[in-house]
Design a protein around this motif. Structure first.
Motif, PDB file in Angstrom:
ATOM      1  N   SER A 282       0.821  -1.212   0.000  1.00  0.00           N
ATOM      2  CA  SER A 282       0.000   0.000   0.000  1.00  0.00           C
ATOM      3  C   SER A 282       0.847   1.251   0.000  1.00  0.00           C
ATOM      4  N   GLU A 283       2.076   1.170   0.580  1.00  0.00           N
ATOM      5  CA  GLU A 283       2.902   2.366   0.653  1.00  0.00           C
ATOM      6  C   GLU A 283       3.422   2.789  -0.715  1.00  0.00           C
ATOM      7  N   GLU A 284       3.296   1.915  -1.733  1.00  0.00           N
ATOM      8  CA  GLU A 284       3.741   2.279  -3.069  1.00  0.00           C
ATOM      9  C   GLU A 284       2.730   3.168  -3.777  1.00  0.00           C
ATOM     10  N   GLY A 285       1.598   3.415  -3.177  1.00  0.00           N
ATOM     11  CA  GLY A 285       0.634   4.344  -3.741  1.00  0.00           C
ATOM     12  C   GLY A 285      -0.490   3.709  -4.518  1.00  0.00           C
ATOM     13  N   PHE A 286      -0.595   2.379  -4.509  1.00  0.00           N
ATOM     14  CA  PHE A 286      -1.700   1.711  -5.185  1.00  0.00           C
ATOM     15  C   PHE A 286      -2.898   1.606  -4.233  1.00  0.00           C
ATOM     16  N   SER A 287      -4.079   1.752  -4.787  1.00  0.00           N
ATOM     17  CA  SER A 287      -5.301   1.558  -4.006  1.00  0.00           C
ATOM     18  C   SER A 287      -6.282   0.788  -4.863  1.00  0.00           C
ATOM     19  N   GLN A 288      -7.310   0.207  -4.239  1.00  0.00           N
ATOM     20  CA  GLN A 288      -8.263  -0.568  -5.017  1.00  0.00           C
ATOM     21  C   GLN A 288      -9.685  -0.312  -4.555  1.00  0.00           C
ATOM     22  N   GLU A 289     -10.607  -0.547  -5.477  1.00  0.00           N
ATOM     23  CA  GLU A 289     -12.032  -0.384  -5.178  1.00  0.00           C
ATOM     24  C   GLU A 289     -12.814  -1.411  -5.974  1.00  0.00           C
ATOM     25  N   LEU A 290     -13.629  -2.194  -5.288  1.00  0.00           N
ATOM     26  CA  LEU A 290     -14.519  -3.133  -5.964  1.00  0.00           C
ATOM     27  C   LEU A 290     -15.660  -2.319  -6.565  1.00  0.00           C
ATOM     28  N   SER A 291     -15.706  -2.227  -7.890  1.00  0.00           N
ATOM     29  CA  SER A 291     -16.620  -1.269  -8.523  1.00  0.00           C
ATOM     30  C   SER A 291     -17.931  -1.878  -9.001  1.00  0.00           C
ATOM     31  N   SER A 292     -17.898  -3.086  -9.575  1.00  0.00           N
ATOM     32  CA  SER A 292     -19.133  -3.611 -10.150  1.00  0.00           C
ATOM     33  C   SER A 292     -19.058  -5.125 -10.320  1.00  0.00           C
ATOM     34  N   PHE A 293     -20.207  -5.696 -10.697  1.00  0.00           N
ATOM     35  CA  PHE A 293     -20.306  -7.120 -11.007  1.00  0.00           C
ATOM     36  C   PHE A 293     -21.065  -7.264 -12.323  1.00  0.00           C
ATOM     37  N   PHE A 294     -20.705  -8.277 -13.110  1.00  0.00           N
ATOM     38  CA  PHE A 294     -21.506  -8.578 -14.301  1.00  0.00           C
ATOM     39  C   PHE A 294     -21.488 -10.085 -14.552  1.00  0.00           C
ATOM     40  N   LEU A 295     -22.465 -10.545 -15.310  1.00  0.00           N
ATOM     41  CA  LEU A 295     -22.616 -11.961 -15.611  1.00  0.00           C
ATOM     42  C   LEU A 295     -21.905 -12.311 -16.906  1.00  0.00           C
ATOM     43  N   SER A 296     -21.323 -13.495 -16.963  1.00  0.00           N
ATOM     44  CA  SER A 296     -20.671 -13.966 -18.175  1.00  0.00           C
ATOM     45  C   SER A 296     -20.655 -15.479 -18.160  1.00  0.00           C
ATOM     46  N   HIS A 297     -19.816 -16.066 -19.026  1.00  0.00           N
ATOM     47  CA  HIS A 297     -19.671 -17.521 -19.096  1.00  0.00           C
ATOM     48  C   HIS A 297     -18.190 -17.875 -19.168  1.00  0.00           C
ATOM     49  N   ASP A 298     -17.854 -19.010 -18.597  1.00  0.00           N
ATOM     50  CA  ASP A 298     -16.494 -19.536 -18.675  1.00  0.00           C
ATOM     51  C   ASP A 298     -16.584 -21.004 -19.036  1.00  0.00           C
ATOM     52  N   ARG A 299     -16.061 -21.342 -20.237  1.00  0.00           N
ATOM     53  CA  ARG A 299     -16.130 -22.712 -20.740  1.00  0.00           C
ATOM     54  C   ARG A 299     -17.561 -23.250 -20.702  1.00  0.00           C
ATOM     55  N   GLY A 300     -18.508 -22.386 -21.072  1.00  0.00           N
ATOM     56  CA  GLY A 300     -19.898 -22.798 -21.168  1.00  0.00           C
ATOM     57  C   GLY A 300     -20.688 -22.724 -19.882  1.00  0.00           C
ATOM     58  N   SER A 301     -20.032 -22.455 -18.760  1.00  0.00           N
ATOM     59  CA  SER A 301     -20.726 -22.388 -17.471  1.00  0.00           C
ATOM     60  C   SER A 301     -20.919 -20.936 -17.041  1.00  0.00           C
ATOM     61  N   PRO A 302     -22.089 -20.610 -16.486  1.00  0.00           N
ATOM     62  CA  PRO A 302     -22.317 -19.235 -16.013  1.00  0.00           C
ATOM     63  C   PRO A 302     -21.316 -18.866 -14.913  1.00  0.00           C
ATOM     64  N   CYS A 303     -20.833 -17.649 -14.939  1.00  0.00           N
ATOM     65  CA  CYS A 303     -19.933 -17.177 -13.889  1.00  0.00           C
ATOM     66  C   CYS A 303     -20.232 -15.717 -13.580  1.00  0.00           C
ATOM     67  N   LEU A 304     -19.801 -15.297 -12.421  1.00  0.00           N
ATOM     68  CA  LEU A 304     -20.005 -13.923 -11.973  1.00  0.00           C
ATOM     69  C   LEU A 304     -18.646 -13.237 -11.944  1.00  0.00           C
ATOM     70  N   ILE A 305     -18.549 -12.081 -12.599  1.00  0.00           N
ATOM     71  CA  ILE A 305     -17.287 -11.358 -12.705  1.00  0.00           C
ATOM     72  C   ILE A 305     -17.324 -10.133 -11.798  1.00  0.00           C
ATOM     73  N   ALA A 306     -16.346 -10.052 -10.895  1.00  0.00           N
ATOM     74  CA  ALA A 306     -16.203  -8.889 -10.025  1.00  0.00           C
ATOM     75  C   ALA A 306     -15.134  -7.973 -10.617  1.00  0.00           C
ATOM     76  N   VAL A 307     -15.503  -6.751 -10.906  1.00  0.00           N
ATOM     77  CA  VAL A 307     -14.559  -5.793 -11.495  1.00  0.00           C
ATOM     78  C   VAL A 307     -13.894  -4.993 -10.375  1.00  0.00           C
ATOM     79  N   LEU A 308     -12.571  -5.080 -10.318  1.00  0.00           N
ATOM     80  CA  LEU A 308     -11.792  -4.362  -9.313  1.00  0.00           C
ATOM     81  C   LEU A 308     -10.988  -3.274 -10.004  1.00  0.00           C
ATOM     82  N   GLU A 309     -11.157  -2.036  -9.572  1.00  0.00           N
ATOM     83  CA  GLU A 309     -10.353  -0.940 -10.111  1.00  0.00           C
ATOM     84  C   GLU A 309      -9.136  -0.744  -9.230  1.00  0.00           C
TER      85      GLU A 309
END
Length: 315
Positions: A229-256
């Motif tokens: 954290s002292e290097e100046g990076f920060s993060q925020e969980l911004s959103s979620f969206f639905l998608s598929h991975d190898r044919g199976s439904p998955c939930l994607i969490a977008v982290l900024e």
């Protein structure tokens, strides 16, 4: 010699140059370093796997490092100025982002997910938390467990610096699917595993830490696997969206992941290349050159810009 790694260390120290696993074994046989119990038709594949696993697990504490695709050298020579500079160049590789993982993974209750996203394919993290608690939606379990229908949770980390987001091109090493391999991406992705959760990130089930670790691993930001954290990076969980991975439904969490002004990516790994910054509020000319998850993120940024523009005109 008692192990493949000992054989490789002895040969590389003797030759003082990077070598492939096959070349290492060839030199080892010449020097009579290989015991009879190690004889076999595919020893070079075993040696390459052992070297790769040692580097992956130990990172900078490993005796070895990659000098290029399929070539290895000893870390002790990195600071030896008598060794040619091109031999002391280190490249990095990470596991395929969508390879199988061991142990429990984060999953979401699929009926709850479908109800939550019945009207929108994308929701902000605030909207998700306001409608359902994390404890009601998420849990960790092994992928083989038979329970109610579930969706695996992936984190897709966007590195942002001001109005710019970092993009790169995925290599075949990173992803074998046509819709992702050799495509441009704006996200560093990883399936969320139970190992990511600790006493300090219970609220989001380790999603943010998993996303930060993926960024750190791909961009070689930290040998320990996290971004200090002292290097100046920060993060925020911004959103979620639905998608598929190898044919199976998955939930994607977008982290900024917000990078400091001084940050510029260096030392790309074997699985990513052609790093460049993109204006997140300007539509790229080659949107079809991006992977499906990146397309969704870019479109959401543009939609947010249009929404802000309409709001400003109404005043």
């Amino acid at each position: 010699m008692d192990s493949y790694l000992q054989i490789a260390e002895t040969v590389l120290r003797s030759t003082k140059r990077p070598m492939t696993a096959k070349s290492i074994l060839k030199e080892a046989f010449k020097a009579d370093l290989v015991p009879h119990r190690l004889y076999g038709q595919t020893q070079h594949k075993t040696l390459q796997a052992r070297l790769s696993i040692d580097i992956l697990n130990k990172c900078k504490k490993s005796t070895f490092f990659r000098n290029g695709p399929g070539t290895f050298f000893l870390r002790e020579f990195l600071s030896d100025t008598e060794i040619p500079a091109e031999f002391r160049k280190e490249v990095f590789a990470r596991r395929r982002t969508r390879s199988l993982v061991r142990g429990p993974i984060l999953v979401a209750n699929r009926p709850s997910v479908e109800a939550l996203f019945s009207r929108n394919q994308r929701l902000t993290a605030t909207e998700v938390c306001s409608r359902i608690t994390f404890e009601e939606l998420f849990r960790y379990e092994r992928s083989t467990e038979k329970s109610i229908p579930k969706s695996a949770v992936w984190v897709f980390s966007i590195v942002r610096k001001g109005a710019n987001i970092l993009s790169f091109r995925c290599g075949n090493y990173r992803d074998y699917r046509d819709s992702f391999a050799q495509k441009r991406s704006v996200g560093f992705s990883a399936v969320v595993t139970e190992d990511s959760r600790n006493l300090f990130n219970m609220e989001d089930f380790g999603i943010s830490d998993c996303g930060m670790n993926a960024v750190a691993a791909d961009l070689n930001l930290s040998s320990s696997g996290g971004v200090p954290s002292e290097e100046g990076f920060s993060q925020e969980l911004s959103s979620f969206f639905l998608s598929h991975d190898r044919g199976s439904p998955c939930l994607i969490a977008v982290l900024e992941v917000k990078a400091p002004d001084w940050f510029e990516p260096v030392n790309p790994s074997l699985s990513i290349n052609d790093l460049r910054w993109l204006k997140c509020d300007v539509a790229p000319n080659d949107i079809d050159d991006f992977d499906p998850w990146s397309k969704g993120v870019l479109k959401s940024y543009l939609a947010l810009k249009e929404s802000d523009a309409r709001s400003s005109k109404s005043y």
